[in-house]
Design an enzyme around this catalytic site. Sequence first.
Site, PDB file in Angstrom:
ATOM      1  N   ASP A   1     -10.552 -20.959   6.200  1.00 26.09           N
ATOM      2  CA  ASP A   1      -9.469 -19.752   5.777  1.00 26.09           C
ATOM      3  C   ASP A   1      -9.021 -20.639   3.975  1.00 26.09           C
ATOM      4  O   ASP A   1      -7.780 -21.286   3.888  1.00 26.09           O
ATOM      5  CB  ASP A   1      -8.408 -19.470   6.664  1.00 26.09           C
TER       6      ASP A   1
ATOM      7  N   ASP B   1       0.819  -1.281  -0.093  1.00 23.63           N
ATOM      8  CA  ASP B   1       0.036  -0.067   0.017  1.00 23.63           C
ATOM      9  C   ASP B   1       0.900   0.922  -0.025  1.00 23.63           C
ATOM     10  O   ASP B   1      -0.083   2.120  -0.805  1.00 23.63           O
ATOM     11  CB  ASP B   1      -0.685   0.111   0.663  1.00 23.63           C
TER      12      ASP B   1
ATOM     13  N   CYS C   1      31.295 -25.218   7.802  1.00 20.37           N
ATOM     14  CA  CYS C   1      30.083 -25.690   8.457  1.00 20.37           C
ATOM     15  C   CYS C   1      30.751 -25.934   9.349  1.00 20.37           C
ATOM     16  O   CYS C   1      32.236 -26.578  10.103  1.00 20.37           O
ATOM     17  CB  CYS C   1      30.777 -26.946   7.325  1.00 20.37           C
TER      18      CYS C   1
ATOM     19  N   LEU D   1     -17.290 -10.291   2.660  1.00 17.15           N
ATOM     20  CA  LEU D   1     -18.296 -10.336   4.147  1.00 17.15           C
ATOM     21  C   LEU D   1     -17.768  -8.831   4.940  1.00 17.15           C
ATOM     22  O   LEU D   1     -16.511  -8.493   4.908  1.00 17.15           O
ATOM     23  CB  LEU D   1     -18.536 -11.238   5.173  1.00 17.15           C
TER      24      LEU D   1
ATOM     25  N   CYS E   1      31.756 -30.469   9.558  1.00 16.03           N
ATOM     26  CA  CYS E   1      32.998 -30.743   9.204  1.00 16.03           C
ATOM     27  C   CYS E   1      34.102 -29.295   8.726  1.00 16.03           C
ATOM     28  O   CYS E   1      35.244 -29.557   8.354  1.00 16.03           O
ATOM     29  CB  CYS E   1      32.312 -31.167   7.804  1.00 16.03           C
TER      30      CYS E   1
ATOM     31  N   CYS F   1      27.317 -26.444   1.967  1.00 13.76           N
ATOM     32  CA  CYS F   1      28.684 -26.699   2.953  1.00 13.76           C
ATOM     33  C   CYS F   1      29.091 -27.763   1.148  1.00 13.76           C
ATOM     34  O   CYS F   1      28.146 -28.771   0.647  1.00 13.76           O
ATOM     35  CB  CYS F   1      28.303 -27.921   3.735  1.00 13.76           C
TER      36      CYS F   1
ATOM     37  N   TYR G   1     -21.312 -23.876   2.559  1.00 17.11           N
ATOM     38  CA  TYR G   1     -22.152 -22.906   3.310  1.00 17.11           C
ATOM     39  C   TYR G   1     -23.308 -22.426   2.729  1.00 17.11           C
ATOM     40  O   TYR G   1     -24.009 -20.594   3.544  1.00 17.11           O
ATOM     41  CB  TYR G   1     -21.269 -21.995   4.152  1.00 17.11           C
TER      42      TYR G   1
HETATM   43  P1  AMP Z   1     -13.936 -12.427   3.737  1.00 12.84           P
HETATM   44  O1  AMP Z   1     -12.585 -12.548   2.486  1.00 12.84           O
HETATM   45  O2  AMP Z   1     -12.501 -11.200   5.041  1.00 12.84           O
HETATM   46  O3  AMP Z   1     -14.070 -10.858   3.220  1.00 12.84           O
HETATM   47  O4  AMP Z   1     -14.240 -12.968   4.121  1.00 12.84           O
HETATM   48  C1  AMP Z   1     -15.430 -13.311   2.707  1.00 12.84           C
HETATM   49  C2  AMP Z   1     -14.669 -15.303   2.862  1.00 12.84           C
HETATM   50  O5  AMP Z   1     -14.838 -16.002   3.647  1.00 12.84           O
HETATM   51  C3  AMP Z   1     -15.610 -15.247   1.811  1.00 12.84           C
HETATM   52  O6  AMP Z   1     -15.778 -14.741  -0.033  1.00 12.84           O
HETATM   53  C4  AMP Z   1     -15.065 -16.762   1.606  1.00 12.84           C
HETATM   54  O7  AMP Z   1     -14.480 -17.528   1.307  1.00 12.84           O
HETATM   55  C5  AMP Z   1     -14.866 -17.171   3.175  1.00 12.84           C
HETATM   56  N1  AMP Z   1     -15.272 -17.781   4.244  1.00 12.84           N
HETATM   57  C6  AMP Z   1     -15.086 -19.198   4.894  1.00 12.84           C
HETATM   58  N2  AMP Z   1     -15.968 -19.450   5.746  1.00 12.84           N
HETATM   59  C7  AMP Z   1     -17.382 -19.193   5.487  1.00 12.84           C
HETATM   60  C8  AMP Z   1     -18.176 -19.117   5.882  1.00 12.84           C
HETATM   61  N3  AMP Z   1     -18.637 -20.130   7.263  1.00 12.84           N
HETATM   62  N4  AMP Z   1     -19.475 -18.788   4.911  1.00 12.84           N
HETATM   63  C9  AMP Z   1     -19.403 -17.573   4.311  1.00 12.84           C
HETATM   64  N5  AMP Z   1     -18.136 -17.138   3.286  1.00 12.84           N
HETATM   65  C10 AMP Z   1     -17.176 -17.883   4.728  1.00 12.84           C
HETATM   66 ZN    ZN Z   2      30.014 -30.268   6.104  1.00 10.49          ZN
END
Ligand code: AMP
Ligand code: ZN
Length: 671
Positions: free
Chosen positions: A117, A38, A406, A84, A409, A424, A225
């Site tokens: 994740d 950024d 090393c 989200l 040795c 080494c 989900y």
């Molecule tokens: P963020 O990337 O922080 O905006 O979070 C949104 C992402 O969370 C979504 O695009 C999903 O890839 C992920 N995610 C992981 N677990 C869940 C869940 N249980 N429900 C909805 N989204 C989820």
């Molecule tokens: Zn060595």
Amino acid sequence: MSSNNIKEQMDALVTELNQHNYNYYVLAMPSIGDFEFDQKLAQLAKLEKENPNFMAANSPTVHVGGEITKNFETVKHKYPMLSLGNTYNEQDLRDFDERIRKAIGDNFEYVCELKFDGLSISLTYQDGKLVRGVTRGDGKQGDDVTANVKTIRTIPHFIKATDAPAHFEIRGEIFMHKAAFLRLNAQREEIGEIAYANPRNFASGTVKMQDSAEVAKRPLDGFIYFLYTDHHKFKSHWDSLNAVKSWGFHVCEHTKLAKNIEEVYDFIHFWESERHKLSYDIDGIVLKVNSFAQQEELGFTAKSPRWAISYKYKAAEVETILEKVTYQVGRTGAVTPVANLKPVQLAGTTVKRATLHNANEIERLDLHEGDTVFVEKGGEIIPKIIKVNLEKRKPNTLGIIYPTHCPECGTELIRAEGEAVHYCPNDEGCPPQIVGRIQHFISRKAMNIDGLGDETIEAFYRNGLVRHISDLYSIHNQAEALKELDRFGEKSIENMLLGIEKSKEMPFEKVLFGLGIRYVGETVAKKVAFGVKNIENLASATADDLILIDEIGERIAESIVLYFSNSEHLHQIELLKTAGLQFEVIETIISLDSDKLIGKTFVISGVFEKFSRDDLKNLIEANGGKILSGISGKLDYLVAGDNMGPSKLEKATKLKVPIITDEELLSLIKA
Ligand code: AMP
Ligand code: ZN
């Protein structure tokens, strides 16, 4: 600063930031921290504002990331994939809850889910059949990765359910289990490829691979989900999750219904510590208002639903003391510095050691003896030192100085130009290298010799019984010495000798892998063995010859050439050959598909949309053509794809070699 310099500085920033963007979005392997990125972006934006005439057309300030990989078809999402809203603190959650109650009253429930994740995926089913898998992309459109998604075992290709709508879309997260990540990453490092930082990057890199056969080799998993359909018969998210579960989808069992925000807090607190026991990474929890009618009432902001929010856990971090740095020498001679820490609890385990990777990392951290350091679990797995707490540094402490020799040795270490790792070079005399090499040779994935283990090899070495792999094949002559070894009875000796004898039947590719040539891992060994057919061809191959083999890059090729330039290695191979080991592949008889290309020579260069280079090579050979290693006046055709090296193009043009596309190659065969 002269205007020339300013332009140069701007161009350099554009190139650098575009590369970081590519690494992040396309390769899913971040090469810079968000903050630093950024800052650089802001610096570029400022320069552009002051010097608008120097602004580059491809400036990342105009187009920030989110690129769609060009090799996949881009598909528009029917229902946009929103992100989200997220928060790190409980007060924000309280506010979120207040807002909802203001809008819809007190009578509602939440569904609490783990926030996996990984990377999100949209799956479309038509008449019970999986027809499409698309990545999130920029939220409006993503990459069609159906072939890759279909390799994931927990995603059904067909569902049989009488209560499922004819057309629906399902959303979930694709991820890699931590154990698989560790295993596969170790394999990557073994062949000299860059290790992924965490399972998420590995999963996302995998989903975007061109070759779905390769994807299938990497175990991915997924949790569902969301269910989307135009004709919802379910009243709530909870009901829809239960339904999709009954249709055969993988819904996380840790999903919970909560009656109020207090119960949500309980869920959060519970998983705050328990999450480390899961086999996969989560980075928070997700909260969703349960009733679909209430969700509709709440609606969306431009970016995210008003009825859902995520709460993220802070990365586990802890302070401790660096006791000392030690250096490990591996079987290839690579030296790895290890930080020995005062034991400390972190994310549910006791941390005593952290990897320091190489000398650059020590320099970057500016580590001093006895420093107080912050340790984090990267991707929740491998402890890593993030920084030094300078306020606690004692006066007059010395900086950690990387050894010049090393530790095992005493040989002077070398570091090749452009490489981060010290080696080494004393491979014939450095104990951990000698022992490590033999241990590698007998290991399960290499020669898989029964009756021999790592400790036995160490004991053999200590007692002067083995120094080279070939010594294993004459060890039967040392019956007396063997009997004198501790805990080595007659039966075990017999077993071992039998195992050694049997290993003479192991195929060439295993022997090749067993030799432990740097960067030649299991897969590479196989490709090389079948590419060159026997050890004589391999020993006389040039790097240019080797690069023509699929998946063999310059680095591997050069390492192989270097290996065979060492007369001691050649001598060892002679001994192994005399002992009766396999040094050529078992040939299968090849029949040609046609003779259309007989007498014609080809060089393949660049990347192709529809074929891998290996496909094209097989195609040419199956029709009688021959692949050459380099461009010369005698070459009949250069088959060129995208991103071909400019020097090759120039050479071919100069020598008037016809340059053809893959399509033109096909028509040559069809003609
Ligand atoms: P963020 O990337 O922080 O905006 O979070 C949104 C992402 O969370 C979504 O695009 C999903 O890839 C992920 N995610 C992981 N677990 C869940 C869940 N249980 N429900 C909805 N989204 C989820
Ligand atoms: Zn060595």
